[in-house]
Motif scaffolding. Structure first.
Motif, PDB file in Angstrom:
ATOM      1  N   GLU A 150      40.207   0.255 -16.921  1.00 18.69           N
ATOM      2  CA  GLU A 150      40.370   1.660 -16.981  1.00 18.69           C
ATOM      3  C   GLU A 150      39.062   2.419 -16.596  1.00 18.69           C
ATOM      4  N   ALA A 151      38.187   1.564 -16.797  1.00 17.42           N
ATOM      5  CA  ALA A 151      36.421   2.339 -16.075  1.00 17.42           C
ATOM      6  C   ALA A 151      36.710   2.384 -14.476  1.00 17.42           C
ATOM      7  N   ARG A 152      37.404   1.409 -13.815  1.00 18.00           N
ATOM      8  CA  ARG A 152      37.727   1.643 -12.468  1.00 18.00           C
ATOM      9  C   ARG A 152      38.623   2.893 -12.042  1.00 18.00           C
ATOM     10  N   GLN A 153      39.609   2.713 -12.837  1.00 17.20           N
ATOM     11  CA  GLN A 153      40.788   3.857 -12.586  1.00 17.20           C
ATOM     12  C   GLN A 153      39.852   5.282 -12.847  1.00 17.20           C
ATOM     13  N   ILE A 154      39.234   5.459 -13.849  1.00 11.01           N
ATOM     14  CA  ILE A 154      38.267   6.569 -14.281  1.00 11.01           C
ATOM     15  C   ILE A 154      37.370   7.021 -13.025  1.00 11.01           C
ATOM     16  N   ALA A 155      36.820   5.878 -12.514  1.00  8.02           N
ATOM     17  CA  ALA A 155      35.902   6.309 -11.377  1.00  8.02           C
ATOM     18  C   ALA A 155      36.649   6.714 -10.288  1.00  8.02           C
ATOM     19  N   ASP A 156      37.843   6.364  -9.975  1.00 12.28           N
ATOM     20  CA  ASP A 156      38.748   6.574  -9.072  1.00 12.28           C
ATOM     21  C   ASP A 156      39.201   7.969  -9.010  1.00 12.28           C
ATOM     22  N   LEU A 157      39.264   8.502 -10.277  1.00 12.51           N
ATOM     23  CA  LEU A 157      39.582   9.982 -10.681  1.00 12.51           C
ATOM     24  C   LEU A 157      38.546  10.980 -10.442  1.00 12.51           C
ATOM     25  N   GLY A 158      37.461  10.391 -10.168  1.00 14.36           N
ATOM     26  CA  GLY A 158      36.176  11.340  -9.735  1.00 14.36           C
ATOM     27  C   GLY A 158      35.148  11.268 -11.193  1.00 14.36           C
ATOM     28  N   TYR A 159      35.558  10.771 -12.128  1.00 15.01           N
ATOM     29  CA  TYR A 159      34.430  10.785 -13.082  1.00 15.01           C
ATOM     30  C   TYR A 159      33.205  10.232 -12.934  1.00 15.01           C
ATOM     31  N   SER A 160      31.977  10.516 -13.131  1.00 16.12           N
ATOM     32  CA  SER A 160      30.737   9.795 -13.022  1.00 16.12           C
ATOM     33  C   SER A 160      30.096   9.283 -14.347  1.00 16.12           C
ATOM     34  N   GLU A 161      30.713   9.737 -15.565  1.00 15.99           N
ATOM     35  CA  GLU A 161      30.190   9.296 -16.654  1.00 15.99           C
ATOM     36  C   GLU A 161      31.267   8.802 -17.577  1.00 15.99           C
ATOM     37  N   ILE A 162      30.704   7.610 -18.282  1.00 14.42           N
ATOM     38  CA  ILE A 162      31.866   7.075 -19.152  1.00 14.42           C
ATOM     39  C   ILE A 162      31.261   6.812 -20.570  1.00 14.42           C
ATOM     40  N   GLN A 163      31.916   6.996 -21.674  1.00 13.98           N
ATOM     41  CA  GLN A 163      31.239   6.853 -22.885  1.00 13.98           C
ATOM     42  C   GLN A 163      32.073   5.740 -23.339  1.00 13.98           C
ATOM     43  N   LEU A 164      31.534   4.597 -23.856  1.00 13.73           N
ATOM     44  CA  LEU A 164      32.667   3.600 -24.721  1.00 13.73           C
ATOM     45  C   LEU A 164      32.377   4.017 -26.069  1.00 13.73           C
ATOM     46  N   LEU A 165      33.678   3.688 -26.655  1.00 14.99           N
ATOM     47  CA  LEU A 165      33.555   4.154 -28.006  1.00 14.99           C
ATOM     48  C   LEU A 165      34.217   3.073 -29.070  1.00 14.99           C
ATOM     49  N   GLY A 166      33.635   3.122 -30.156  1.00 14.19           N
ATOM     50  CA  GLY A 166      34.078   2.239 -31.526  1.00 14.19           C
ATOM     51  C   GLY A 166      33.626   2.718 -32.803  1.00 14.19           C
ATOM     52  N   GLN A 167      34.287   2.597 -33.817  1.00 10.61           N
ATOM     53  CA  GLN A 167      33.318   2.607 -35.159  1.00 10.61           C
ATOM     54  C   GLN A 167      32.208   1.817 -35.003  1.00 10.61           C
ATOM     55  N   ASN A 168      32.254   0.732 -34.539  1.00  9.21           N
ATOM     56  CA  ASN A 168      30.964   0.025 -34.442  1.00  9.21           C
ATOM     57  C   ASN A 168      31.197  -0.907 -32.985  1.00  9.21           C
ATOM     58  N   VAL A 169      30.774  -0.089 -31.935  1.00 10.61           N
ATOM     59  CA  VAL A 169      30.905  -0.584 -30.600  1.00 10.61           C
ATOM     60  C   VAL A 169      30.493  -2.020 -30.261  1.00 10.61           C
ATOM     61  N   ASN A 170      29.210  -2.169 -30.957  1.00  8.54           N
ATOM     62  CA  ASN A 170      28.706  -3.451 -30.540  1.00  8.54           C
ATOM     63  C   ASN A 170      29.010  -4.458 -31.221  1.00  8.54           C
ATOM     64  N   SER A 171      30.119  -4.490 -32.087  1.00  8.93           N
ATOM     65  CA  SER A 171      30.686  -5.372 -32.722  1.00  8.93           C
ATOM     66  C   SER A 171      31.948  -6.044 -31.837  1.00  8.93           C
ATOM     67  N   TYR A 172      31.886  -5.450 -30.701  1.00  5.78           N
ATOM     68  CA  TYR A 172      33.078  -5.892 -29.723  1.00  5.78           C
ATOM     69  C   TYR A 172      33.098  -7.316 -29.654  1.00  5.78           C
ATOM     70  N   ARG A 173      34.399  -7.944 -29.517  1.00  3.52           N
ATOM     71  CA  ARG A 173      34.512  -9.261 -29.357  1.00  3.52           C
ATOM     72  C   ARG A 173      35.663  -9.567 -28.405  1.00  3.52           C
ATOM     73  N   ASP A 174      35.388  -9.921 -27.113  1.00  8.31           N
ATOM     74  CA  ASP A 174      36.373 -10.047 -25.962  1.00  8.31           C
ATOM     75  C   ASP A 174      37.340 -10.860 -26.660  1.00  8.31           C
ATOM     76  N   PRO A 175      38.776 -10.443 -26.696  1.00  3.16           N
ATOM     77  CA  PRO A 175      39.812 -11.344 -27.144  1.00  3.16           C
ATOM     78  C   PRO A 175      39.811 -12.527 -26.046  1.00  3.16           C
ATOM     79  N   ASP A 176      39.517 -12.337 -24.837  1.00  2.00           N
ATOM     80  CA  ASP A 176      39.638 -13.334 -23.885  1.00  2.00           C
ATOM     81  C   ASP A 176      38.591 -14.327 -23.933  1.00  2.00           C
ATOM     82  N   GLY A 177      37.317 -13.800 -24.709  1.00  2.00           N
ATOM     83  CA  GLY A 177      36.038 -14.686 -24.799  1.00  2.00           C
ATOM     84  C   GLY A 177      35.286 -14.623 -23.429  1.00  2.00           C
ATOM     85  N   THR A 178      35.716 -13.794 -22.648  1.00  2.00           N
ATOM     86  CA  THR A 178      34.788 -13.468 -21.209  1.00  2.00           C
ATOM     87  C   THR A 178      33.521 -12.900 -21.430  1.00  2.00           C
ATOM     88  N   LYS A 179      33.251 -11.755 -22.218  1.00  2.00           N
ATOM     89  CA  LYS A 179      32.116 -11.019 -22.094  1.00  2.00           C
ATOM     90  C   LYS A 179      31.843 -10.720 -23.599  1.00  2.00           C
TER      91      LYS A 179
END
Ligand code: SAM
Ligand code: SF4
Length: 472
Positions: free
Chosen positions: A211-240
């Motif tokens: 999604e971030a790459r698609q957004i950049a392709d659309l010409g956006y230069s700023e992205i805001q990552l969102l979540g109630q607790n964004v840093n509680s993020y757990r990659d379901p693939d265990g990658t990042k």
């Protein structure tokens, strides 16, 4: 978050053949996206729904989305019988099916593009369907004449799917939002979110980066990552990890600024500060809600960190190579908060030197454990504490914002204020920087410019464009 939820819902409806209109009067279907974080927000929803009642005679249909929908469920039909659809955010992926039911069309039949909707936000994947209450009407729930059907999408913490859609109708032309984690499992004693937004569930890092790459392709230069607790993020693939995902989004070609909100102190690791230091596109700003400066109150709030642990995280940020701006949320008047506890919150404001504080009077919410607590603080006392806190923070900001005078800040140009003949910019530290420029070198909205800061105010700074180094 509510605004971005609305963007995704609008995109989904447009894909289903609806057309968005400017006003309630023009609409056939009115969807009201709601917030129930505090009682006041919730009361506003019911007042607005009462206003809508008079439009029912015109054949309009009404739906309630978001947290009030999830929290009040079918009780909304009792309080506002003209409402036909009630859908919590954890069930948005089922909206297309619900709309087919609402419109009484056969499954899969799209509405013509002339149908219209109006979607209001109070404060915003397709995939297989999650468990959801699809209820035929029982006798006792027969709608009033004119309201054909009643549909509920109420997930009740079952869903482990995120609402991913490729049809987001982005309303901000320069900043694109990406939800990376939904729901919450933290159950702070005062908070309704775990009951209204379902359990904590993260998107895969691959999907977020796509999604971030698609957004950049659309010409956006700023992205805001969102979540109630964004840093509680757990990659379901265990990658990042969250910090790795943050860095990877910051490295997407074309992206110049990455923000993220909200961070929870408990899950705030030093690796996030290291990522900010290492990746220039990550903005110099962290919003880290503390809620109270008293460990005793934090314990009663079930925040699961102490004042000292919070301050340790602040120290990590203060010792970063970059100057990270820190903002927070505070609740005053939590049950049992003594004058001494409140004094600790005030002293924390001094100790940290926040660049912004969102402060709230404690509001009792349904289902939450704090409802059982004794020693409620009278409303007038909560108001007094709020005023004291806001006055202190204003003084802190006056002193802090003064320090920018004479410095040069890069801003993203967000708007022009014609009345004041000023441009409105935002710094990497998320401060509003209003500035003047001669028309011949006027910056384009969405571009970046260098500004010399010449004045400061309690909530903003002001300055003059440096034409030679701008505008890129
Ligand atoms: N997840 C974030 C965190 O834990 O810090 C906060 C998200 S919450 C949607 C936004 C803010 O609303 C909270 O930080 C808190 O200050 C405020 N809030 C939540 N419930 C509240 C309540 N019952 N009364 C007053 N303020 C509340
Ligand atoms: Fe609410 Fe606490 Fe979850 Fe934040 S972490 S959304 S305050 S329950």
């Amino acid at each position: 978050m509510n605004v971005h939820d609305s963007e995704k819902v609008v995109g989904t409806l447009i894909q289903e053949g609806y057309r968005q209109v400017e006003s309630v009067e023009q609409a056939d279907l009115i969807l009201y996206n709601t917030c129930s974080i505090r009682d006041k927000a919730e009361q506003k929803v019911f007042h607005r729904l009462a206003d809508y009642k008079k439009l029912q005679a015109q054949g309009k249909k009404f739906g309630v989305l978001g947290c009030v929908a999830q929290q009040e469920g079918e009780k909304i039909f009792e309080r506002a019988p003209h409402v036909s659809l009630v859908c919590g955010s954890a069930s948005y992926q089922n909206l297309p099916g619900m709309l087919v039911q609402l419109e009484g069309t056969a499954s899969g039949v799209r509405r013509p593009a002339s149908d219209s909707l109006d979607l209001e936000a109070e404060a915003g994947k397709s995939g297989s369907l999650a468990p959801v209450a699809w209820r035929p009407l029982s006798e006792s729930r027969q709608p009033e004449a004119g309201s054909l059907i009643r549909i509920t999408g109420l997930d009740d913490r079952q869903t482990d799917k995120c609402f991913e859609t490729e049809y987001t109708a982005r309303t901000n032309p320069h900043r694109a939002y990406i939800t990376i984690i939904e729901g919450c499992d933290k159950f702070c004693a005062y908070c309704v979110v775990p009951f209204t937004r379902g359990k904590e569930r993260s998107r895969t890092s691959a999907s977020v980066l796509n999604e971030a790459r698609q957004i950049a392709d659309l010409g956006y230069s700023e992205i805001q990552l969102l979540g109630q607790n964004v840093n509680s993020y757990r990659d379901p693939d265990g990658t990042k990890s969250f910090a790795e995902l943050l860095a990877a989004v910051g490295e997407v070609p074309g992206i110049r600024r990455v923000r993220f909100t909200t961070s929870h102190p408990r899950d705030f690791g030093r690796d996030i500060v290291d990522a900010i230091d290492a990746v220039p596109t990550l903005c110099d700003h962290v919003h880290l809600p503390v809620q109270s400066g008293s460990t005793r109150v934090l314990d009663a709030m079930q925040r699961l960190y102490t004042r000292e642990q919070y301050l340790e995280r602040i120290n990590w940020m203060k010792s970063a190579k970059r100057q990270i701006s820190i903002t927070t949320d505070v609740i005053v008047g939590f049950p049992g908060e003594t004058e001494a506890d409140f004094a600790e919150t005030l002293s924390l404001l001094d100790e940290v030197g926040f660049d912004g504080v969102f402060s709230f009077k404690y509001s009792a919410r349904p289902n939450t454990p704090a409802l059982q607590l004794e020693d409620a603080i009278p409303e007038e006392e909560k108001s007094r504490r709020l005023e004291v806190l806001m006055a202190k923070q204003r003084d802190i900001q006056i002193a802090r914002y003064k320090q920018y005078i004479g410095t040069i800040c890069e801003v993203m140009v967000e708007a022009k204020n014609e009345a004041r003949a000023q441009w409105v910019g935002r710094t990497t530290q998320n401060k509003t920087l209003n500035f003047t420029a001669t028309e011949s070198v006027a910056p384009a909205i969405g571009k970046y410019a260098q500004v010399l800061v010449t004045k400061s105010f309690p909530n903003s700074i002001a300055g003059e464009l440096i034409p030679a180094e701008s505008v890129v």
